[in-house]
Design a protein around this motif. Structure first.
Motif, PDB file in Angstrom:
ATOM      1  N   GLU A  89      10.664   0.126  -5.956  1.00 44.55           N
ATOM      2  CA  GLU A  89      11.619   0.123  -4.845  1.00 44.55           C
ATOM      3  C   GLU A  89      10.952  -0.314  -3.551  1.00 44.55           C
ATOM      4  O   GLU A  89      11.559  -1.028  -2.730  1.00 44.55           O
ATOM      5  N   ALA A  90       9.706   0.094  -3.355  1.00 46.04           N
ATOM      6  CA  ALA A  90       8.981  -0.326  -2.151  1.00 46.04           C
ATOM      7  C   ALA A  90       8.755  -1.833  -2.162  1.00 46.04           C
ATOM      8  O   ALA A  90       8.810  -2.485  -1.110  1.00 46.04           O
ATOM      9  N   LEU A  91       8.496  -2.393  -3.338  1.00 46.30           N
ATOM     10  CA  LEU A  91       8.331  -3.849  -3.439  1.00 46.30           C
ATOM     11  C   LEU A  91       9.642  -4.556  -3.085  1.00 46.30           C
ATOM     12  O   LEU A  91       9.646  -5.550  -2.342  1.00 46.30           O
ATOM     13  N   ARG A 103       9.091 -10.078   3.262  1.00 42.91           N
ATOM     14  CA  ARG A 103       7.905 -10.292   4.111  1.00 42.91           C
ATOM     15  C   ARG A 103       7.156 -11.524   3.616  1.00 42.91           C
ATOM     16  O   ARG A 103       6.816 -11.614   2.432  1.00 42.91           O
ATOM     17  N   LYS A 104       6.875 -12.448   4.538  1.00 42.34           N
ATOM     18  CA  LYS A 104       6.298 -13.725   4.128  1.00 42.34           C
ATOM     19  C   LYS A 104       5.033 -14.116   4.887  1.00 42.34           C
ATOM     20  O   LYS A 104       4.415 -15.128   4.575  1.00 42.34           O
ATOM     21  N   ASP A 105       4.643 -13.334   5.872  1.00 41.46           N
ATOM     22  CA  ASP A 105       3.503 -13.722   6.695  1.00 41.46           C
ATOM     23  C   ASP A 105       2.183 -13.452   5.995  1.00 41.46           C
ATOM     24  O   ASP A 105       2.064 -12.525   5.175  1.00 41.46           O
ATOM     25  N   TYR A 106       1.184 -14.242   6.362  1.00 42.93           N
ATOM     26  CA  TYR A 106      -0.172 -13.952   5.900  1.00 42.93           C
ATOM     27  C   TYR A 106      -0.624 -12.616   6.491  1.00 42.93           C
ATOM     28  O   TYR A 106      -0.343 -12.298   7.653  1.00 42.93           O
ATOM     29  N   LEU A 107      -1.334 -11.860   5.691  1.00 39.11           N
ATOM     30  CA  LEU A 107      -1.904 -10.595   6.148  1.00 39.11           C
ATOM     31  C   LEU A 107      -3.393 -10.774   6.422  1.00 39.11           C
ATOM     32  O   LEU A 107      -3.996 -11.772   6.019  1.00 39.11           O
ATOM     33  N   PRO A 108      -4.016  -9.820   7.087  1.00 42.29           N
ATOM     34  CA  PRO A 108      -5.456  -9.923   7.341  1.00 42.29           C
ATOM     35  C   PRO A 108      -6.243 -10.086   6.041  1.00 42.29           C
ATOM     36  O   PRO A 108      -5.862  -9.544   4.996  1.00 42.29           O
ATOM     37  N   VAL A 109      -7.331 -10.815   6.121  1.00 43.11           N
ATOM     38  CA  VAL A 109      -8.157 -11.076   4.941  1.00 43.11           C
ATOM     39  C   VAL A 109      -8.590  -9.776   4.278  1.00 43.11           C
ATOM     40  O   VAL A 109      -8.583  -9.658   3.038  1.00 43.11           O
ATOM     41  N   ARG A 110      -8.958  -8.797   5.055  1.00 42.96           N
ATOM     42  CA  ARG A 110      -9.457  -7.534   4.483  1.00 42.96           C
ATOM     43  C   ARG A 110      -8.353  -6.684   3.893  1.00 42.96           C
ATOM     44  O   ARG A 110      -8.629  -5.738   3.155  1.00 42.96           O
ATOM     45  N   GLY A 111      -7.115  -7.021   4.225  1.00 45.86           N
ATOM     46  CA  GLY A 111      -5.989  -6.266   3.692  1.00 45.86           C
ATOM     47  C   GLY A 111      -5.193  -5.610   4.795  1.00 45.86           C
ATOM     48  O   GLY A 111      -5.667  -5.399   5.920  1.00 45.86           O
ATOM     49  N   LEU A 112      -3.963  -5.279   4.479  1.00 46.75           N
ATOM     50  CA  LEU A 112      -3.060  -4.593   5.396  1.00 46.75           C
ATOM     51  C   LEU A 112      -3.677  -3.267   5.830  1.00 46.75           C
ATOM     52  O   LEU A 112      -4.066  -2.455   4.982  1.00 46.75           O
ATOM     53  N   GLU A 113      -3.744  -3.026   7.123  1.00 47.65           N
ATOM     54  CA  GLU A 113      -4.444  -1.826   7.589  1.00 47.65           C
ATOM     55  C   GLU A 113      -3.826  -0.524   7.058  1.00 47.65           C
ATOM     56  O   GLU A 113      -4.553   0.373   6.618  1.00 47.65           O
ATOM     57  N   PRO A 114      -2.499  -0.360   7.071  1.00 48.99           N
ATOM     58  CA  PRO A 114      -1.950   0.878   6.495  1.00 48.99           C
ATOM     59  C   PRO A 114      -2.310   1.061   5.016  1.00 48.99           C
ATOM     60  O   PRO A 114      -2.487   2.191   4.560  1.00 48.99           O
ATOM     61  N   LEU A 115      -2.421  -0.039   4.272  1.00 48.52           N
ATOM     62  CA  LEU A 115      -2.827   0.073   2.872  1.00 48.52           C
ATOM     63  C   LEU A 115      -4.301   0.476   2.780  1.00 48.52           C
ATOM     64  O   LEU A 115      -4.665   1.331   1.968  1.00 48.52           O
ATOM     65  N   VAL A 168      -4.015 -11.140   0.008  1.00 49.31           N
ATOM     66  CA  VAL A 168      -3.191 -10.725  -1.128  1.00 49.31           C
ATOM     67  C   VAL A 168      -1.725 -10.732  -0.703  1.00 49.31           C
ATOM     68  O   VAL A 168      -1.394 -10.540   0.474  1.00 49.31           O
ATOM     69  N   SER A 169      -0.842 -10.936  -1.674  1.00 51.77           N
ATOM     70  CA  SER A 169       0.600 -10.991  -1.436  1.00 51.77           C
ATOM     71  C   SER A 169       1.056  -9.885  -0.486  1.00 51.77           C
ATOM     72  O   SER A 169       0.774  -8.705  -0.677  1.00 51.77           O
ATOM     73  N   ASN A 170       1.791 -10.287   0.537  1.00 53.13           N
ATOM     74  CA  ASN A 170       2.269  -9.355   1.551  1.00 53.13           C
ATOM     75  C   ASN A 170       3.166  -8.264   0.961  1.00 53.13           C
ATOM     76  O   ASN A 170       2.910  -7.068   1.159  1.00 53.13           O
ATOM     77  N   PRO A 171       4.244  -8.614   0.208  1.00 56.79           N
ATOM     78  CA  PRO A 171       5.104  -7.547  -0.323  1.00 56.79           C
ATOM     79  C   PRO A 171       4.358  -6.568  -1.238  1.00 56.79           C
ATOM     80  O   PRO A 171       4.626  -5.365  -1.206  1.00 56.79           O
ATOM     81  N   ILE A 172       3.433  -7.083  -2.038  1.00 65.05           N
ATOM     82  CA  ILE A 172       2.721  -6.213  -2.966  1.00 65.05           C
ATOM     83  C   ILE A 172       1.813  -5.244  -2.208  1.00 65.05           C
ATOM     84  O   ILE A 172       1.688  -4.065  -2.578  1.00 65.05           O
ATOM     85  N   GLN A 173       1.193  -5.708  -1.132  1.00 66.44           N
ATOM     86  CA  GLN A 173       0.357  -4.790  -0.349  1.00 66.44           C
ATOM     87  C   GLN A 173       1.197  -3.668   0.254  1.00 66.44           C
ATOM     88  O   GLN A 173       0.779  -2.495   0.249  1.00 66.44           O
ATOM     89  N   HIS A 174       2.357  -4.010   0.764  1.00 68.18           N
ATOM     90  CA  HIS A 174       3.219  -2.955   1.317  1.00 68.18           C
ATOM     91  C   HIS A 174       3.655  -1.964   0.232  1.00 68.18           C
ATOM     92  O   HIS A 174       3.676  -0.746   0.458  1.00 68.18           O
ATOM     93  N   ALA A 175       3.995  -2.486  -0.941  1.00 71.30           N
ATOM     94  CA  ALA A 175       4.418  -1.595  -2.027  1.00 71.30           C
ATOM     95  C   ALA A 175       3.279  -0.701  -2.495  1.00 71.30           C
ATOM     96  O   ALA A 175       3.498   0.458  -2.885  1.00 71.30           O
TER      97      ALA A 175
END
Length: 448
Positions: A75-77, A83-95, A292-299
Motif C-alpha cells: 500500500e505504501a508503494l 513520485r518521479k524525482d531522483y533521490l539522493p545517491v546515498r538514499g532517501l534520508e527518512p529511509l 534507487v527507485s523513488n517509490p520503492i524507497q518510500h515504501a
C-alpha cells in the motif's frame, strides 16, 4: 562546422569505387573470461524451459522468498507510485533513518542515517564495496554463489576458507586465524553470511564473539550479510556488530524477509570508523546507478519501521519455515543424507557422501552430475555444492525449500501453535508440492 566542399567529396568517391566497404577487424577484450551466469538464476531459467516442454519440475534451485510482500508495504508503494524525482545517491534520508533505527531497535547497534547507504539490492552494494576497497576477500566455503565471481570481476584476490562438516560447515575462529596469520597486516574483507545461504544454519552469540576477537586482532573489515536475519526460525538473530562494531558493515534489504526480491533494494549500515568506505561507495554509485527507485524507497520505510502487522507477518513466516525445513531434513536423513537442522532462512545443504559407493554404481561421481540425474529422474531442481565453493567431487547439494504458495501458507500459519514442530496436516494442505518433490528425491535415493 563548415561543410566539406563538393570537389573534395568527388575526389574521395573517385578513389573508392562503389563496392561495399570491407569491415575492419573488431578487437574485443573481455575481463570476465571464465565466468558464467549466476547458477541460481541459470537453474531457474532451465527449470522454466523444462516446464514449457511439459515436464513437472520441483523448483528448489533459486532461493526466492515464497512469501508475498506485506500488505502495508504494498500500500505504501501504491501511495508513492507517482513520485518521479531522483533521490539522493546515498538514499532517501527518512529511509536511511528508518534503517538505522531498525538496527538500533533489533541489535542495539548505535547507528544514524549518516551511516546508511541504500542501493539497488545488497548484491550491487557488495560489488561496489569490492571496487572501492583495495584488499583481499575472505569467503568461508560453502558460501553464496556470487561472492567469488564478484571478486574476480572487480580484480580482487579471493580466498576460500575451508570448513568442516562436523562443525556444521561454520567458520571457526581457528580457521579464520589460519587465513590471516601468515600476513597479519594485509587489508581484508571477511564475508560472513548468517543465517546461511546455502546452509540454513547460523552462529550462536558465543561463536560470534570468538570470531569478533579474531577479526579485531587482524583489523578485518567484516561484511556481515544478514539478509536472512529476520528469518531466524526462533526470531533470535544476533549480529556480529554487537561485538565488533568498529569493523562491521551490516548488509540487509527487503528481498528475503519482506519477500521483495524483485524490488531491488539493499542496505549497508557502516560504523563511523568506516565512513571513508561509505563515501567512496557513494561516489561510485553516483557514476553508476545514480539512485534507487523513488517509490520503492518510500515504501521501504514502512517495512523497516516495523509495527504489529510486520511483526505478525514475520511470526507467521517463521512458523511456516519451522514446519517445512525440519520435515524435509528428517525425510532426507532417513534416505541416507547428512543434514544439519535448519536454523534460519529456507535452505538445506544435504551431503550424500555416505551414499558415494551406491551413487558410483550408477555412474555418479560428482555433485553436478548428481544434480543432473536428480532433475532428469525426479524433476527436483537443485544446485551442486561446487557452485558454493565446495570440491566438485564432494557430493553436496543446495536445496531451497520455497516451492509452495507463501500467501496461503501465511494464512494457514495463523492456526499453528508456536511450539509445534511438525504438523502433517499443515504440510499436506499448504506445502504439498514441496513435500512431494522431497519424497520423490528420497525414494530415488533409497532405490539406489
Amino acid at each position: 562546422m563548415s561543410a566539406v566542399p563538393l570537389d573534395v567529396v568527388d575526389q574521395i568517391a573517385s578513389q573508392h569505387p562503389s563496392q561495399p566497404p570491407v569491415a575492419p577487424h573488431v578487437h574485443i577484450s573481455l575481463n570476465v573470461r571464465g565466468l558464467s551466469q549466476s547458477s541460481t538464476l541459470a537453474i531457474n531459467e532451465h527449470s522454466a524451459r523444462l516446464e514449457r516442454a511439459g515436464r513437472k519440475v520441483f523448483r528448489m534451485g533459486l532461493g526466492q522468498s515464497p512469501f508475498p510482500v506485506p500488505a502495508s508495504v504494498v500500500e505504501a508503494l501504491k501511495a508513492n507510485a507517482a513520485r518521479k524525482d531522483y533521490l539522493p545517491v546515498r538514499g532517501l534520508e527518512p529511509l536511511r533513518e528508518a534503517v538505522a533505527a531498525y538496527h538500533r531497535r533489533t541489535q542495539g547497534v548505535a547507528r544514524t542515517a549518516d551511516d546508511v547507504l541504500i542501493g539497488p539490492g545488497s548484491k550491487e552494494l557488495l560489488f561496489i564495496l569490492q571496487l572501492c576497497f583495495y584488499g583481499d576477500l575472505l569467503v568461508p566455503s560453502p558460501s553464496w554463489v556470487s561472492y567469488a565471481p564478484q571478486a574476480a570481476i572487480a580484480g580482487r584476490q579471493q580466498r576460500w576458507i575451508d570448513t568442516r562438516r562436523e562443525d556444521g560447515w561454520r567458520l571457526t575462529p581457528e580457521g579464520l586465524d589460519a587465513a590471516c596469520c601468515h600476513d597479519p597486516d594485509r587489508p581484508r574483507i571477511l564475508i560472513l553470511n548468517y543465517p546461511s545461504n546455502p546452509l540454513g544454519v547460523t552462529y550462536s552469540e558465543a561463536e560470534l564473539r570468538a570470531l569478533a576477537r579474531v577479526a579485531r586482532r587482524y583489523g578485518l573489515v567484516v561484511l556481515s550479510d544478514e539478509i536472512y536475519g529476520e528469518l531466524h526460525h526462533q526470531g533470535a538473530h544476533a549480529s556480529i556488530a554487537r561485538w565488533y562494531p568498529e569493523g562491521t558493515i551490516i548488509s540487509g534489504g527487503l528481498s528475503k524477509w519482506a519477500g521483495a526480491g524483485g524490488w531491488r533494494l539493499g542496505t549497508f549500515c557502516f560504523p563511523p570508523q568506516l565512513r571513508g568506505v561509505l563515501d567512496a561507495m557513494a561516489v561510485v554509485a553516483s557514476e553508476s546507478y545514480t539512485s534507487v527507485s523513488n517509490p520503492i524507497q518510500h515504501a521501504a520505510i514502512t517495512a523497516f519501521d516495523g509495527g504489529p502487522e510486520i511483526q505478525r507477518y514475520l511470526d507467521r513466516s517463521r512458523r511456516v519455515l519451522r514446519q517445512v525445513g525440519p520435515a524435509i531434513a528428517a525425510r532426507l536423513r532417513a534416505a541416507g543424507c547428512h543434514l544439519d537442522e535448519p536454523e534460519g532462512g529456507f535452505y538445506l545443504f544435504p551431503d550424500l557422501g555416505d551414499l558415494r559407493e551406491r551413487l558410483a554404481a550408477r555412474g555418479i561421481h560428482d555433485a553436478r552430475l548428481l544434480c543432473e540425474r536428480l532433475l532428469t529422474d525426479t524433476g527436483v531442481a537443485m544446485l551442486p555444492g561446487s557452485d558454493f565453493g565446495r570440491s566438485p567431487a564432494e557430493l553436496s547439494l543446495r536445496l531451497a525449500y520455497v516451492n509452495f504458495d507463501g500467501a496461503a501458507a501465511l494464512e494457514g500459519a495463523a492456526a499453528l501453535n508456536d511450539a509445534a514442530v511438525a504438523d502433517a496436516g499443515f504440510l499436506a494442505e499448504y506445502c504439498a508440492d514441496c513435500m512431494a518433490g522431497i519424497e520423490r528425491m528420497a525414494q530415488w535415493l533409497e532405490a539406489l
